[in-house]
Motif scaffolding. Structure first.
Motif, short mmCIF file in Angstrom:
data_model
loop_
_atom_site.label_atom_id
_atom_site.label_comp_id
_atom_site.label_asym_id
_atom_site.label_seq_id
_atom_site.Cartn_x
_atom_site.Cartn_y
_atom_site.Cartn_z
N GLU A 94 0.85 -1.19 0.00
CA GLU A 94 0.00 0.00 0.00
C GLU A 94 0.88 1.24 0.00
O GLU A 94 1.69 1.42 0.91
N PRO A 95 0.73 2.11 -1.00
CA PRO A 95 1.53 3.33 -1.00
C PRO A 95 1.11 4.27 0.12
O PRO A 95 -0.01 4.23 0.60
N GLY A 96 2.04 5.10 0.56
CA GLY A 96 1.75 6.08 1.60
C GLY A 96 2.44 5.74 2.90
O GLY A 96 3.27 4.85 2.97
N ARG A 97 2.08 6.47 3.94
CA ARG A 97 2.72 6.32 5.25
C ARG A 97 1.94 5.35 6.11
O ARG A 97 0.72 5.36 6.13
N SER A 118 7.20 4.92 4.80
CA SER A 118 6.48 5.26 3.58
C SER A 118 6.93 4.31 2.48
O SER A 118 8.09 3.92 2.41
N SER A 119 5.98 3.96 1.63
CA SER A 119 6.31 3.16 0.46
C SER A 119 5.63 3.78 -0.76
O SER A 119 4.63 4.47 -0.65
N ASP A 120 6.23 3.53 -1.91
CA ASP A 120 5.68 4.01 -3.17
C ASP A 120 6.10 3.05 -4.27
O ASP A 120 7.28 2.71 -4.37
N GLN A 121 5.13 2.60 -5.02
CA GLN A 121 5.36 1.69 -6.13
C GLN A 121 6.16 0.46 -5.70
O GLN A 121 7.09 0.02 -6.38
N LYS A 158 8.26 0.09 -3.22
CA LYS A 158 9.60 0.33 -2.69
C LYS A 158 9.50 1.13 -1.40
O LYS A 158 8.67 2.02 -1.27
N VAL A 170 10.42 3.98 0.90
CA VAL A 170 10.92 5.33 0.65
C VAL A 170 11.53 5.95 1.91
O VAL A 170 12.54 6.64 1.84
#
Length: 72
Positions: free
Chosen positions: A36-39, A58-61, A63, A65
């Protein structure tokens, strides 16, 4: 062989993150869900000293972050 792996879905993706406990400074790890993207925020006990650690990341795509682990 094709490069189709670049486009794999990250659904239910987890990674193991290693870091030092903010209390006892032991090297520990936790599984993080980066599907799930976000914090994300949660509290988990250290596996060595059993004290509560507030984890945020935090993650995005698919990965990781940003990651932070702190005492409460």
């Amino acid at each position: 062989m094709t490069d189709d792996l670049e486009f794999e879905s990250f659904e239910n993706e987890q990674i193991e993150k290693y870091f030092k406990c903010p209390y006892c400074h032991s090297k520990i790890s936790m599984l993080l869900d980066i599907s799930e993207p976000g914090r994300q925020y949660y509290v988990e006990d250290c596996e060595v000293c059993c004290r509560p650690i507030q984890v945020s990341y935090s993650s995005d795509q698919g990965k990781l972050v940003d990651f932070n682990a702190q005492s409460i």
